[in-house]
Design a protein around this motif. Structure first.
Motif, mmCIF file in Angstrom:
data_model
loop_
_atom_site.group_PDB
_atom_site.id
_atom_site.type_symbol
_atom_site.label_atom_id
_atom_site.label_comp_id
_atom_site.label_asym_id
_atom_site.label_seq_id
_atom_site.Cartn_x
_atom_site.Cartn_y
_atom_site.Cartn_z
ATOM 1 N N MET B 118 -11.214 -2.289 3.522
ATOM 2 C CA MET B 118 -10.049 -2.758 4.282
ATOM 3 C C MET B 118 -8.905 -1.739 4.326
ATOM 4 S SD MET B 118 -10.158 -6.144 5.238
ATOM 5 C CE MET B 118 -8.496 -6.759 4.988
ATOM 6 N N GLY B 119 -9.223 -0.477 4.126
ATOM 7 C CA GLY B 119 -8.156 0.532 4.128
ATOM 8 C C GLY B 119 -7.173 0.326 2.995
ATOM 9 N N SER B 120 -7.637 -0.284 1.902
ATOM 10 C CA SER B 120 -6.702 -0.630 0.828
ATOM 11 C C SER B 120 -6.317 0.594 -0.003
ATOM 12 C CB SER B 120 -7.316 -1.709 -0.062
ATOM 13 O OG SER B 120 -8.558 -1.277 -0.550
ATOM 14 N N MET B 121 -5.152 0.465 -0.643
ATOM 15 C CA MET B 121 -4.596 1.598 -1.390
ATOM 16 C C MET B 121 -4.798 1.413 -2.887
ATOM 17 S SD MET B 121 -0.767 3.232 -1.454
ATOM 18 C CE MET B 121 0.126 1.694 -1.423
ATOM 19 N N GLY B 122 -5.546 2.326 -3.482
ATOM 20 C CA GLY B 122 -5.680 2.382 -4.934
ATOM 21 C C GLY B 122 -5.129 3.708 -5.428
ATOM 22 N N ALA B 123 -5.518 4.076 -6.644
ATOM 23 C CA ALA B 123 -4.971 5.279 -7.261
ATOM 24 C C ALA B 123 -5.270 6.544 -6.453
ATOM 25 C CB ALA B 123 -5.518 5.420 -8.676
ATOM 26 N N GLY B 151 -3.465 -3.491 2.441
ATOM 27 C CA GLY B 151 -2.467 -3.479 1.369
ATOM 28 C C GLY B 151 -2.990 -2.822 0.106
ATOM 29 N N ALA B 152 -2.391 -3.206 -1.007
ATOM 30 C CA ALA B 152 -2.803 -2.638 -2.293
ATOM 31 C C ALA B 152 -4.207 -3.129 -2.637
ATOM 32 C CB ALA B 152 -1.819 -3.046 -3.385
ATOM 33 N N ARG B 153 -4.968 -2.307 -3.366
ATOM 34 C CA ARG B 153 -6.353 -2.663 -3.673
ATOM 35 C C ARG B 153 -6.419 -3.506 -4.949
ATOM 36 N NH1 ARG B 153 -10.324 2.253 -3.436
ATOM 37 N NH2 ARG B 153 -9.746 2.169 -1.229
ATOM 38 N N ASP B 175 12.452 13.392 2.356
ATOM 39 C CA ASP B 175 13.664 13.009 3.085
ATOM 40 C C ASP B 175 14.877 13.790 2.568
ATOM 41 O OD1 ASP B 175 15.169 11.219 4.865
ATOM 42 O OD2 ASP B 175 15.944 10.345 3.007
ATOM 43 N N ASP B 176 14.986 13.928 1.226
ATOM 44 C CA ASP B 176 16.080 14.703 0.626
ATOM 45 C C ASP B 176 16.084 16.150 1.141
ATOM 46 O OD1 ASP B 176 17.086 12.634 -0.875
ATOM 47 O OD2 ASP B 176 15.951 13.135 -2.687
ATOM 48 N N GLU B 177 14.885 16.672 1.399
ATOM 49 C CA GLU B 177 14.769 18.062 1.893
ATOM 50 C C GLU B 177 14.838 18.114 3.418
ATOM 51 O OE1 GLU B 177 14.684 20.697 -0.176
ATOM 52 O OE2 GLU B 177 14.801 19.281 -1.859
ATOM 53 N N ARG B 178 15.269 17.045 4.022
ATOM 54 C CA ARG B 178 15.401 16.930 5.477
ATOM 55 C C ARG B 178 14.078 17.134 6.215
ATOM 56 N NH1 ARG B 178 20.093 17.011 7.947
ATOM 57 N NH2 ARG B 178 21.932 16.738 6.665
ATOM 58 N N GLY B 179 13.013 16.695 5.566
ATOM 59 C CA GLY B 179 11.706 16.779 6.213
ATOM 60 C C GLY B 179 11.509 15.611 7.158
ATOM 61 N N LEU B 180 10.752 15.861 8.241
ATOM 62 C CA LEU B 180 10.484 14.798 9.212
ATOM 63 C C LEU B 180 9.225 14.031 8.819
ATOM 64 C CD1 LEU B 180 10.808 13.340 12.002
ATOM 65 C CD2 LEU B 180 9.573 15.271 13.008
ATOM 66 N N TYR B 181 9.300 12.708 8.936
ATOM 67 C CA TYR B 181 8.129 11.865 8.656
ATOM 68 C C TYR B 181 7.951 10.878 9.802
ATOM 69 C CZ TYR B 181 5.600 7.873 6.572
ATOM 70 O OH TYR B 181 4.739 6.826 6.340
ATOM 71 N N ILE B 182 6.795 10.953 10.448
ATOM 72 C CA ILE B 182 6.490 10.039 11.553
ATOM 73 C C ILE B 182 5.369 9.092 11.116
ATOM 74 C CG2 ILE B 182 5.648 9.837 13.939
ATOM 75 C CD1 ILE B 182 6.718 12.687 14.413
ATOM 76 N N THR B 183 5.611 7.790 11.263
ATOM 77 C CA THR B 183 4.571 6.805 10.979
ATOM 78 C C THR B 183 3.918 6.388 12.287
ATOM 79 O OG1 THR B 183 6.020 5.877 9.289
ATOM 80 C CG2 THR B 183 4.108 4.586 9.863
ATOM 81 N N VAL B 184 2.602 6.277 12.288
ATOM 82 C CA VAL B 184 1.904 5.642 13.407
ATOM 83 C C VAL B 184 1.218 4.408 12.842
ATOM 84 C CG1 VAL B 184 0.128 5.872 15.177
ATOM 85 C CG2 VAL B 184 1.501 7.869 14.526
ATOM 86 N N MET B 185 1.749 3.218 13.160
ATOM 87 C CA MET B 185 1.152 1.993 12.643
ATOM 88 C C MET B 185 0.022 1.569 13.567
ATOM 89 S SD MET B 185 4.356 -0.333 11.471
ATOM 90 C CE MET B 185 5.414 0.043 10.082
ATOM 91 N N SER B 186 -1.164 1.445 12.999
ATOM 92 C CA SER B 186 -2.267 0.947 13.817
ATOM 93 C C SER B 186 -2.788 -0.333 13.180
ATOM 94 C CB SER B 186 -3.356 2.017 13.959
ATOM 95 O OG SER B 186 -4.050 2.169 12.748
ATOM 96 N N ASP B 187 -3.724 -0.963 13.847
ATOM 97 C CA ASP B 187 -4.192 -2.280 13.420
ATOM 98 C C ASP B 187 -5.114 -2.191 12.217
ATOM 99 O OD1 ASP B 187 -4.397 -5.166 14.032
ATOM 100 O OD2 ASP B 187 -6.512 -4.680 14.309
ATOM 101 N N PRO B 188 -4.898 -2.888 11.117
ATOM 102 C CA PRO B 188 -3.705 -3.655 10.742
ATOM 103 C C PRO B 188 -2.857 -2.867 9.740
ATOM 104 C CG PRO B 188 -5.555 -4.276 9.351
ATOM 105 C CD PRO B 188 -5.980 -3.061 10.141
ATOM 106 N N THR B 189 -1.547 -3.044 9.755
ATOM 107 C CA THR B 189 -0.679 -2.420 8.753
ATOM 108 C C THR B 189 0.046 -3.552 8.036
ATOM 109 O OG1 THR B 189 -0.439 -0.379 10.002
ATOM 110 C CG2 THR B 189 1.285 -0.873 8.408
ATOM 111 N N THR B 190 -0.431 -3.878 6.835
ATOM 112 C CA THR B 190 0.085 -5.076 6.184
ATOM 113 C C THR B 190 0.355 -4.872 4.689
ATOM 114 O OG1 THR B 190 -2.161 -5.796 5.703
ATOM 115 C CG2 THR B 190 -1.178 -6.637 7.718
ATOM 116 N N ALA B 191 0.987 -5.866 4.103
ATOM 117 C CA ALA B 191 1.207 -6.001 2.655
ATOM 118 C C ALA B 191 1.721 -4.723 1.998
ATOM 119 C CB ALA B 191 -0.071 -6.504 2.005
ATOM 120 N N GLY B 192 1.058 -4.278 0.936
ATOM 121 C CA GLY B 192 1.568 -3.177 0.120
ATOM 122 C C GLY B 192 1.805 -1.867 0.856
ATOM 123 N N VAL B 193 1.028 -1.612 1.892
ATOM 124 C CA VAL B 193 1.245 -0.376 2.653
ATOM 125 C C VAL B 193 2.414 -0.561 3.622
ATOM 126 C CG1 VAL B 193 0.219 1.162 4.379
ATOM 127 C CG2 VAL B 193 -1.068 0.549 2.339
#
Lengths: 406, 266
Positions: B118-123, B151-153, B175-193
């Motif tokens: 499910m694209g879940s996030m672990g260590a 979400g989280a695993r 962000d502190d170093e003024r770096g650019l971060y672009i998110t592309v949310m695709s199906d599904p983007t939920t919970a912990g992520v």
């Protein structure tokens, strides 16, 4: 969760959990003997003394070995002290500050200035509510986005004036509702986590009872993390986990066991720094003692954190989170004797000292201990510097920790 | 491999509109239905190909895998689940990270795979994302993360929750170093992520109709016991409520990402 009301309110506050039933029986017997002694005038003191010591022994045995599901019941005990109780017992001159200045004042999160030991602090904590009316107002301590934004606003205020932040965690989770989603609960928690990772004042976190997933983490990123002996901190509620992975909520106790979320387990995994002792039988049996233990941890920790310059504090905090829960390996370059090293590591973590100190010590040793291993991870290192840090550290840190023993 | 979504054979019936579509056309259209515009889920490798200039992708940390910190077992052991996910997807973990060029602009790219547990996030996912963001900070180039995750695993317990803080801390430093971060949310983007790096982009893009939210709809329904609003927790809903900057068709992602990079000057 079943509570037996057995009427012996005088002795122990009245509420017994299912697994406390044998103790309740013994307590009642003692009570009856004492009552009999008073009315009949017969001397049962020797008997009572033996039973008392038996009771103490039984209590010690029971409460030091609670399983995961029993821990959940303790953490949710209806008499367990709440954040306002702890504030009353350990904080002087509490000055509550309301509202997120954007939408409303979320009662599920309580914020305000207060004094503890010799420190002025900003206190942030969940408030589950003490009676039905307050519980409904507070959504049982499940915060909406505005609760997290209120917490952040007060943290920023504290940061501006160099006041350290103390976070007291006690929530089943963030509120799952339509309004919460519409107002961006995910974004609110994400922003809090990010900002707390770089807030320029010390942050001390304590999980008092329930640490419910993102709802807890939203005020749970800091320099040190402690958890009470009978509290738990989990990625998902045991009921939710059982419903998803076992396809039935009935397996909650099984899920609870599998999630390894008790204080002892989390300490072993290196995810919390310290386990705070509770009075025998749980915090609700003697709230002033529980609060005194929490107070001691907060004051000692602040004293230690205060010594570091802000830049050092932030650097350490970054390292702390960057290395948190590094349970991975590089399959292209598997570290040798992985399982043995891990078992040793877990044993050490559980047996002594603060995990954070050990992590720092391990890191210091990592470069040296890691040097002979560098050859084996050369490929990964060549591909990407970051791999080198992650993969070697994981293996080498364990080696370094294990080394002083052997 | 999006075998789960695209059955065998040359033709398939679209899940969105029920029209029969030629599979080759679906692939040419980047797995978007030519009739109704339904964006099918895309595996990480295919997504990398779709987004990057040919032959420029240079992968990091390909070998990282989560160990099994809790020795987990539900109806299956976690190790079994991991190895079957690895066999099915040909990936080692639920995210692919690396350096690439998009229309000649250097970026660090992280793409999650919806078919890997499910694209879940672990260590391992947490480490790969954090390392990728750090790399972007060091090289002073933008980082683009394509999110899709349940979400989280759970099988990694609190270890997985901690990855939310780990990744967010890395993004704070970028962000502190003024770096650019672009998110592309695709199906599904939920919970912990959703409640960590997905919501922290300087600019947040989302694919049409992608499911985006924190709590699961069933959990919410159990709490409120009322009908959920029309289109609840979709990209369009999130845009309307102010949490998504732009909804972008998959075919336009490359040019839209470049547009943002050019405006932000990095």
């Amino acid at each position: 969760m079943s509570i037996i009301l057995d009427g012996s309110t005088a002795l122990n506050g009245g509420n017994y959990l299912e697994f406390e039933r044998p103790l309740a029986k013994l307590e009642r017997q003692i009570e009856e003997l004492e009552a009999g002694q008073a009315t009949t005038g017969r001397d049962h003191s020797a008997m009572i003394r033996t039973m008392r010591s038996e009771l103490l022994g039984a209590r010690r045995k029971l409460y030091t070995r609670l399983d995961a599901w029993e821990t959940v019941q303790m953490a949710r005990h209806p008499k367990r002290p709440l954040v306002p109780d702890y504030l009353n017992l350990m904080v002087r001159d509490f000055c509550e500050l309301h509202g997120d200045r954007q939408f409303r004042d979320d009662r599920a999160i309580l914020t305000g200035f207060g004094r503890i030991g010799n420190f002025k602090c900003m206190f942030i904590g969940h408030n589950k509510g003490k009676d039905t009316k307050e519980r409904l107002e507070n959504c049982f301590g499940m915060a909406h986005p505005e609760g997290y934004r209120k917490a952040l606003a007060k943290m920023k205020l504290a940061e501006k004036f160099g006041v350290p932040v103390v976070c007291l965690i006690d929530t089943t989770g963030a509120y799952p509702g339509i309004g919460a989603e519409e107002r961006g609960i995910a974004q609110a928690i994400a922003v809090n986590i990010q900002e707390m990772s770089r807030l320029r004042v010390p942050i001390v976190c304590v999980v008092l009872s329930e640490g419910g997933s993102g709802g807890a983490l939203g005020i749970g990123v800091g320099d040190r993390m402690a958890i009470l002996e009978h509290a738990y901190y989990s990625v998902i509620s045991p009921e939710g986990c059982a419903a998803i992975l076992w396809k039935s909520g009935e397996f909650a106790s099984q899920a609870a066991k599998s999630l390894k979320f008790t204080a002892k387990d989390l300490k072993k995994l290196g995810l919390v720094d310290e386990v705070i002792k509770e009075p025998l039988g749980g915090a609700h049996r003697d709230p002033p003692v529980a609060a005194a233990n929490v107070e001691r941890f907060i004051v000692d920790t602040l004293r230690e954190l205060r010594r570091a310059k802000v830049e050092t504090l932030l650097k350490r905090r970054y390292r702390r989170w960057r290395d948190m829960g590094s349970f991975f390996v590089d399959a292209n370059n598997p570290p040798a004797k992985k399982t043995k090293a891990r078992a040793k590591d877990a044993g050490q973590n559980g047996s002594s000292g603060s995990a954070s100190k050990k992590a720092v010590a391990a890191k210091g040793g990592a470069s040296k201990a890691g040097a002979p291993k560098a050859g084996s991870t050369k490929n990964a290192a060549a591909r990407n510097g970051a791999t080198k840090n992650g993969a070697i550290k994981n293996g080498a840190a364990k080696k370094a920790v294990a080394a002083p023993r052997g | 491999m999006a075998k789960v979504e695209v059955p065998e054979g040359l033709w398939l019936r679209c899940k969105g509109c029920g029209e029969i579509i030629f599979k080759k056309v679906l692939e040419e259209r980047l797995r978007v239905c030519p009739e109704c515009g339904l964006h099918y889920r895309v595996d990480a490798r295919t997504r990398v190909q779709q987004l990057t200039d040919v032959g420029t992708f240079e992968e990091f940390n390909e070998g990282l895998v989560s160990t099994d910190p809790l020795s987990w077992k539900d109806q299956k052991t976690y190790r079994e689940r991991l190895s079957s996910a690895q066999r099915q997807t040909g990936l080692r973990e639920a995210v692919v990270t690396g350096k690439a060029y998009i229309k000649g602009r250097a970026v660090i790219l992280a793409v999650m795979d919806p078919f890997f547990v499910m694209g879940s996030m672990g260590a391992a996912v947490g480490e790969k994302v954090s390392a990728a963001v750090e790399k972007a900070t060091d090289l002073s180039i933008p980082v683009v993360i394509v999110t899709c995750s349940g979400g989280a695993r759970m099988q990694e317990g609190l270890v997985s929750l901690m990855q939310m803080a780990k990744t967010s801390a890395a993004i704070a430093r970028h962000d502190d170093e003024r770096g650019l971060y672009i998110t592309v949310m695709s199906d599904p983007t939920t919970a912990g992520v959703a409640a960590s790096y997905a919501s922290l982009g300087d600019v947040i893009l989302a694919e049409p109709k992608a499911m985006i939210g924190f709590a699961g709809p069933r959990v919410i329904w159990n709490t409120v016991k009322a009908e959920l609003p029309e289109g609840f927790q979709t990209a369009e809903f999130m845009k309307e409520h102010g949490f998504v900057d732009r909804i972008v068709d998959r075919a336009d992602l490359r040019s839209e990402i470049c547009r943002i990079i050019d405006y932000c000057g990095k």
